[in-house]
Design a protein around this motif. Structure first.
Motif, PDB file in Angstrom:
ATOM      1  N   ASP A  13       0.837  -1.201   0.000  1.00 34.53           N
ATOM      2  CA  ASP A  13       0.000   0.000   0.000  1.00 34.53           C
ATOM      3  C   ASP A  13       0.868   1.245   0.000  1.00 34.53           C
ATOM      4  O   ASP A  13       2.067   1.190   0.302  1.00 34.53           O
ATOM      5  CB  ASP A  13      -0.966   0.000   1.182  1.00 34.53           C
ATOM      6  N   GLY A  51      -4.940   7.368   3.595  1.00 32.82           N
ATOM      7  CA  GLY A  51      -3.911   6.459   3.119  1.00 32.82           C
ATOM      8  C   GLY A  51      -4.528   5.118   2.751  1.00 32.82           C
ATOM      9  O   GLY A  51      -5.732   4.915   2.843  1.00 32.82           O
ATOM     10  N   GLY A  52      -3.676   4.186   2.370  1.00 33.32           N
ATOM     11  CA  GLY A  52      -4.134   2.850   2.007  1.00 33.32           C
ATOM     12  C   GLY A  52      -4.995   2.868   0.759  1.00 33.32           C
ATOM     13  O   GLY A  52      -4.910   3.794  -0.057  1.00 33.32           O
ATOM     14  N   THR A  78       5.450  11.356   0.547  1.00 36.01           N
ATOM     15  CA  THR A  78       4.915  11.108   1.884  1.00 36.01           C
ATOM     16  C   THR A  78       5.908  10.312   2.736  1.00 36.01           C
ATOM     17  O   THR A  78       6.136  10.637   3.910  1.00 36.01           O
ATOM     18  CB  THR A  78       3.574  10.349   1.782  1.00 36.01           C
ATOM     19  N   ILE A  99       7.606  11.634   6.220  1.00 39.49           N
ATOM     20  CA  ILE A  99       7.512  10.941   7.517  1.00 39.49           C
ATOM     21  C   ILE A  99       8.906  10.643   8.070  1.00 39.49           C
ATOM     22  O   ILE A  99       9.178  10.857   9.250  1.00 39.49           O
ATOM     23  CB  ILE A  99       6.696   9.639   7.359  1.00 39.49           C
ATOM     24  N   HIS A 111       6.833   0.253   8.976  1.00 40.15           N
ATOM     25  CA  HIS A 111       5.573   0.483   8.276  1.00 40.15           C
ATOM     26  C   HIS A 111       5.025   1.898   8.428  1.00 40.15           C
ATOM     27  O   HIS A 111       4.165   2.297   7.645  1.00 40.15           O
ATOM     28  CB  HIS A 111       4.531  -0.526   8.736  1.00 40.15           C
ATOM     29  N   THR A 112       5.478   2.636   9.436  1.00 41.81           N
ATOM     30  CA  THR A 112       4.955   4.000   9.572  1.00 41.81           C
ATOM     31  C   THR A 112       5.247   4.827   8.325  1.00 41.81           C
ATOM     32  O   THR A 112       4.582   5.831   8.084  1.00 41.81           O
ATOM     33  CB  THR A 112       5.561   4.738  10.787  1.00 41.81           C
ATOM     34  N   ARG A 161       4.734   4.094   5.249  1.00 49.55           N
ATOM     35  CA  ARG A 161       3.866   3.899   4.088  1.00 49.55           C
ATOM     36  C   ARG A 161       2.393   4.118   4.397  1.00 49.55           C
ATOM     37  O   ARG A 161       1.549   3.918   3.499  1.00 49.55           O
ATOM     38  CB  ARG A 161       4.096   2.552   3.443  1.00 49.55           C
ATOM     39  N   GLY A 162       2.046   4.529   5.593  1.00 55.19           N
ATOM     40  CA  GLY A 162       0.635   4.664   5.935  1.00 55.19           C
ATOM     41  C   GLY A 162       0.219   6.115   6.075  1.00 55.19           C
ATOM     42  O   GLY A 162       1.021   7.038   5.975  1.00 55.19           O
ATOM     43  N   GLY A 163      -1.042   6.290   6.298  1.00 57.60           N
ATOM     44  CA  GLY A 163      -1.565   7.604   6.663  1.00 57.60           C
ATOM     45  C   GLY A 163      -1.818   8.515   5.495  1.00 57.60           C
ATOM     46  O   GLY A 163      -1.612   8.169   4.329  1.00 57.60           O
TER      47      GLY A 163
END
Lengths: 342, 342, 342, 342
Positions: free
Chosen positions: D12, D65-66, D142, D146, D272-273, D275-277
């Motif tokens: 994702d 996100g996602g 993104t 982050i 993983h932080t 690739r999210g949000g």
């Protein structure tokens, strides 16, 4: 060993310090130069005020907005003898070249000075993204980021109160911030200076949005104007009675929407918050690369140029080209966004 | 099995959805209740509009600002028969009790309704932090967070241009947002409605700040007023010529500072951005706990009360007490902040 | 005129600089004191290293994480004569009193030194929120804010991949960060050191979450342990083969969930990112108020005390009380959160 | 009227929902198409699972996100008959064309399917920025944002404790995230998979940084390796004893630095932080434009192509070209960054 001066002119912009840091780190540590930071834009080279900058002086400034050198809108060509005064200061300090970081005005002076025999390299800076010779300048991404965060926040307020919200963003002559933050923020209408807008159409989009049971956010560049040229006061102007205005077209438009749709309608003017604070990662990288490549141009003896972004490359363009014309939002880019209107 | 209604009234506020979610999750999953969400504040129980809420309906709303139920400023006591209409609606839907989330007005109605025989539990909500019976309410921390981020950004602009910046924040009657965001943002002056200010003193602090070679940020609550009661237009008002104002005392003060100090001085009005968007972690926790404890009060049959924060505990206070008086900034808290003026 | 020393001990924590700034601003500007900043925790008063601090030295540090004074875990009582060495240094510099900012260890030393005749005022600091005598300490809100932002981000990844994500947060002995960030982030399970957990129950909640067609986020404090006391390596430990571990129980639990549910399951360890960077507005205000009130205690000659938050008031408590026992998550607070499990 | 399918494949990435929204808004509202959203990557067209998407279904997803469609790593060509199954599903649903959003693998399948007679348009997606045919893809900005925020936070911890911090970021084969976040975060060393690193040199830079009285941050891509090919476990692998690793080269390097310099040294693994949000404004604009232009390609009957960014233009390139080779960090870009090492 070379001695190089650096200055920042015009409105402040996130990323200026990143350029200064890159110039000092590469100039001093790789080339062994001495770098002199002039105070307050072109006022510095006119008066000689400033300080020699070491790597320690630029430690920790990468993340800071504004400019450690200060800025001003002083124009050395507005008085006779400005260029001569600058040459004297440069000569007194033994400076071989100058790196001038700024927008259209600053770079216009840089070009004239270069024509007058001062060795100058320019670095483009404009929140508004309206310099033609470069894909982007630093500061723009940060401004769009801040405006988008504000729009994100305003959506929930608009929805909860079934209210239209008009967000006035920067952009007197070019609508780039409105276009990008409007697209990123999911605006129902985006209005730019390049395209006089029809209030009827705006009202139509607003009503369609309410019919779909959502609440509209209208993003409007401060320089956008209604068709027919209605007199709209601009932010910062005083009206006939001496009242200063904060917000111009945004407030005017919120009133129009309210009176035509009968829906509550409010304006928000983002103002100076769009140009301050820590730069985004994107702007820090771009500003840093501009600084490094400006040093390369000086090292190569390539003056009268400005560094610029083309795709992912940093290139050099003539200062004359850099300031030739304003880069406005082209029609096809605006039409892209219209898909989301209403 | 109980049936419980829930509504959100007054201005929107980050954390409303977190309360709703907690009410539904605990009410439905732990107690087996049915929970009915009324639309648009007190308009919902007057007209019956709303929907039954399942845990799925509140999935993902914890992080969203605003309120999924909508809000309004409708007051059922402004017309005859409002209370009776509400009783009929509650009876029709078989609702045993009502959880009312709102500020002074909403809770005032909740108190009267409870006196009139409707079983009501209140949950306090005010961006402004001016409800007396609770240490804090949700929404306030988010508003302070947003204002502080804006002030952080404005510092660099002020410094770069040797300029005074006046930031007008929310707070018509209480200066809590100004006090906290001013302290957190390192303001040079903080002005609150509770203390009429001397323009002379403000100018003195501003000049002292410039003398120390920094640039002043002045944080002013929208309800602050100069000593002697000069007529200052407030944000949202129309002047004698029909011009809507965005920003009131902040703009007035920026003008005063400019004319008295000769320094450039600008105003920024944060407006609606202070009340929208995702709540801070602090507000999400507080709002969630309020929701859980409101369910406990209903389950205990303890009506006519409001949940409140005391230290780290959630307690219950009488609705009468909750709306008795406005919690303003006390003198000693303001004096704490004065250490940093100038 | 008084002379006062200040130091920061133990792990760094957002808000330390805000305390230092408040001490200097109020001490120097309001009382006319001289303030000496010792370097690196208790190492400073042992060796005398440090510097006199003026208001200019603390300009701009309010928003910065970490501590401009540096920190260490040096304990003057681990060697004979440590207290005497400190007294000599204080006497040499003419220091009348000491403000010690730190957690359990630092304040424990402060208490012994005060018993040994040094005039000390303590300021509590702990990311973990586990000091008993105060409602909250600064740094905690920032840590919760950062953890919550990370959980917000991880939700979308978990959902998109139908995956369980285990987030390991700080908290060896107290689960406050896990509890608050888990509540704020909408976790499906929260595990804390205070309550040994049943892996069966955790797996049950995870499966229930998947059945409801959402993806579970499990927030686990680094000190949480399964019932029965399975041997779980902790983050930072080396295993029998010399491999350093990053993440302990979080990684162990992700493996257990994967093998028992057959669902993909991953761990994220937030680590040092939780304690760095700019403090939240909440922590800046609290830290600033602590610094101001510590100065008041010194001015009042009230030593052997620590400033503490009770409700919205700053009070003084005996240093002995401050370090008496660890504040852990009580059962009823944990049970509040269980409503959201699964 | 056309019917068009859309799917999201692979890991994702923030911005996927923005593409889906743009496809639906433009496809449905401007062209009057019907758009079918397939579930979970290529698994959807194999099994037929999914749903018809209306503008209401994509309301509010721009900022999330996602992917609302879910994702998987299913490859229809790993079994015989996959392509035929897909053709049958497309035919059953009356779908004329397919928009496939994904990285190298997803686009590789898209190319083969197009060669096999299915009409496909590709949209590039990779956090890692390693697709050759486009200047940038959404998700990368993104991820850099982050990682940069994390590095910003870690600086203060490193300084306060006089400690080296190693930050392991994503990038198995290409070091773009390390390069950009390292530049933006002011790293003292940046290590990428493209350039095996000398531990001696890294230690030299670290020591130089400490000598200058700052604390070093070392940013290392997960795929970076020391010269000579020392065996370094990677994040996610199990060692010989069944212990899962979180973090690979970062942890290894922190150990090396600690043992060679005698300085405390710690690793942080962002995992993983990254690739999210919610996507950055940059990624929302880019993803939205990709979606709009993918619809244009379908409308033009131009299949077998992928949309791509070149400068500020969206262009079309052959799918074959898109997946031809990995875009790695070129030597000159890495050398730019070396100015800041040490």
């Amino acid at each position: 060993m070379m001695r190089v001066g650096v200055l920042t002119g015009g409105g402040d912009c996130p990323g200026l310090n990143a350029v200064i840091r890159a110039v000092v780190r590469k100039g001093v540590e790789m080339h062994g130069w001495e770098v002199y930071g002039f105070r307050d834009g072109w006022r510095g080279p006119l008066t000689g005020q400033g300080m020699w900058l070491s790597p320690d002086d630029v430690e920790g400034i990468l993340t800071r907005g504004g400019t450690i050198l200060g800025s001003s809108r002083t124009n050395p060509y507005s008085d006779d003898g400005g260029a001569d005064a600058i040459k004297r200061v440069l000569s007194d300090k033994g400076l071989d070249a100058l790196i001038a970081i700024g927008g259209e005005d600053t770079l216009g002076v840089a070009k004239r000075l270069n024509d007058d025999g001062v060795k100058v390299v320019g670095v483009p800076k404009t929140i508004d993204n309206d310099l033609g010779a470069t894909d982007y300048t630093f500061g723009f991404d940060t401004a769009v980021h801040i405006a988008t965060e504000a729009i994100d926040r305003l959506h929930t307020t608009a929805e909860s109160h079934h209210r239209a919200l008009v967000v006035e963003v920067m952009g007197r002559h070019a609508g780039w911030i409105a276009l990008h933050s409007g697209l990123a923020g999911g605006a129902s209408v985006i209005l730019v200076p390049e395209r006089p807008f029809s209030v009827d159409k705006v009202v139509g989009w607003v009503e369609r949005r309410f019919e779909r049971e959502y609440a509209p956010i209208i993003v409007v560049a401060e320089g956008a104007l209604p068709e027919g040229g209605a007199a709209v006061l601009q932010s910062g102007e005083k009206d006939a009675f001496g009242h200063v205005r904060l917000g111009g077209v945004g407030i005017w438009l919120a009133d129009e929407i309210a009176s035509r749709t009968g829906k509550e309608s409010r304006a928000v003017v983002l103002g100076h918050t769009q140009r301050g604070g820590t730069p985004t990662a994107y702007d820090r990288v771009l500003a840093t690369r501009f600084g490094l490549h400006a040093v390369d141009a000086v090292a190569d003896g390539d003056f009268g140029v400005m560094v610029a972004l083309r795709g992912t490359d940093i290139v050099r363009v003539k200062l004359a080209e850099a300031t030739a014309e304003l880069k406005t939002v082209p029609l096809d880019r605006y039409k892209e966004a219209e898909v989301f209107f209403g």
